[in-house]
Design a protein around this motif. Sequence first.
Motif, short mmCIF file in Angstrom:
data_model
loop_
_atom_site.label_atom_id
_atom_site.label_comp_id
_atom_site.label_asym_id
_atom_site.label_seq_id
_atom_site.Cartn_x
_atom_site.Cartn_y
_atom_site.Cartn_z
N TYR A 49 0.84 -1.20 0.00
CA TYR A 49 0.00 0.00 0.00
C TYR A 49 0.87 1.24 0.00
CZ TYR A 49 -2.73 3.82 2.06
OH TYR A 49 -3.30 5.03 2.32
N PRO A 51 0.14 5.50 -0.07
CA PRO A 51 -0.93 6.51 -0.02
C PRO A 51 -1.11 7.23 -1.34
CG PRO A 51 0.48 6.65 1.91
CD PRO A 51 1.16 5.71 0.97
N ASP A 55 -5.51 11.10 0.33
CA ASP A 55 -5.85 10.11 1.34
C ASP A 55 -5.88 10.74 2.73
OD1 ASP A 55 -6.14 8.09 -0.42
OD2 ASP A 55 -4.43 6.89 0.25
N LEU A 57 -5.83 8.93 5.51
CA LEU A 57 -5.02 8.11 6.41
C LEU A 57 -3.58 8.59 6.37
CD1 LEU A 57 -4.75 5.61 8.26
CD2 LEU A 57 -4.29 4.27 6.20
N ALA A 60 0.57 5.81 7.89
CA ALA A 60 0.03 4.45 7.92
C ALA A 60 0.97 3.47 8.61
CB ALA A 60 -0.26 3.97 6.49
N ARG A 71 -7.73 3.45 5.17
CA ARG A 71 -7.84 4.56 4.23
C ARG A 71 -9.26 5.10 4.19
NH1 ARG A 71 -8.52 5.18 -1.37
NH2 ARG A 71 -8.76 2.93 -1.66
N GLU A 161 -3.72 -2.39 5.13
CA GLU A 161 -3.88 -1.94 3.75
C GLU A 161 -3.11 -2.83 2.79
OE1 GLU A 161 -5.86 0.27 2.57
OE2 GLU A 161 -6.58 1.12 4.46
#
Length: 264
Positions: A49, A51, A55, A57, A60, A71, A161
């Motif tokens: 994952y 970003p 985003d 989130l 992370a 997310r 994620e």
Amino acid sequence: MAVHDTLRYDPIPHSSSSEVPHIKRPHSKETAIKTFIIEQPVTIQRLPYVPKDGDLLVDAGTARATIAASRESPNGTPGYAEKHQNKTVVQQHAIYWDFDHDGIIWPQDTYVGCRKWGWSIPLSLLVMFIINFNLSYPTDKHGSDSMTYDNEGRFRPQNFEDIFAKYDKGNKGGLTWSDLFDMWKGQRMVFDFFGMSAAVLEWTATYLLIWPDDGVMQKEDIRGIYDGSIFYKKAEEYERKQRARNDLRSSTSRSLVERAKKLM
């Protein structure tokens, strides 16, 4: 090679699709971080994952102590997270089962918890045996899983994620049985027979609980497994169904009685 060059993606040849299968084109932010190399196709098949622009989130990679952030839900489960700020996410995952609030999940607690979802007596007994007699000593932490919980019970958004970035084929927003098989294979550790078995059992139970009509376990429902919020949701859904059935039976019984009186 200059440092600046090492931070960029190698170009993906347009003619290399047969040589490197399942190439996922990177998002704009991915061009700043090298997450795969052509020489190792598995690094392309299982992209982590990264970003995207916009985003919500943030950070992370930083584990959250009290919220299962993703997310789509950067602040965790609305209403649920605020009520459990004194418990880690792994504790939140477990408290549904502690009906007498003694800090211990007894076999009968597991059985009652499953029955509250409408699971049959044999299935509930089987789950009770698997959890209490096989997973009670190591509790939730074992190998060959997604490592979404850290060793202190916090929730790692990056690892969560990564599950979908790597194994959600077609970006469906969830996982199918086929995706689960790929994940079990991708996350397994050498000689970790217990961890692999536990992961298979846990995800099988997750599928049985969510029981998606289209065969795709939605990401939000899976996130609810981690913080335990979906346990309450499924119990409430089953209670409402039972109440509706009982009301229908009562209404039908009254109707039959009234008809019988008229005939008499």
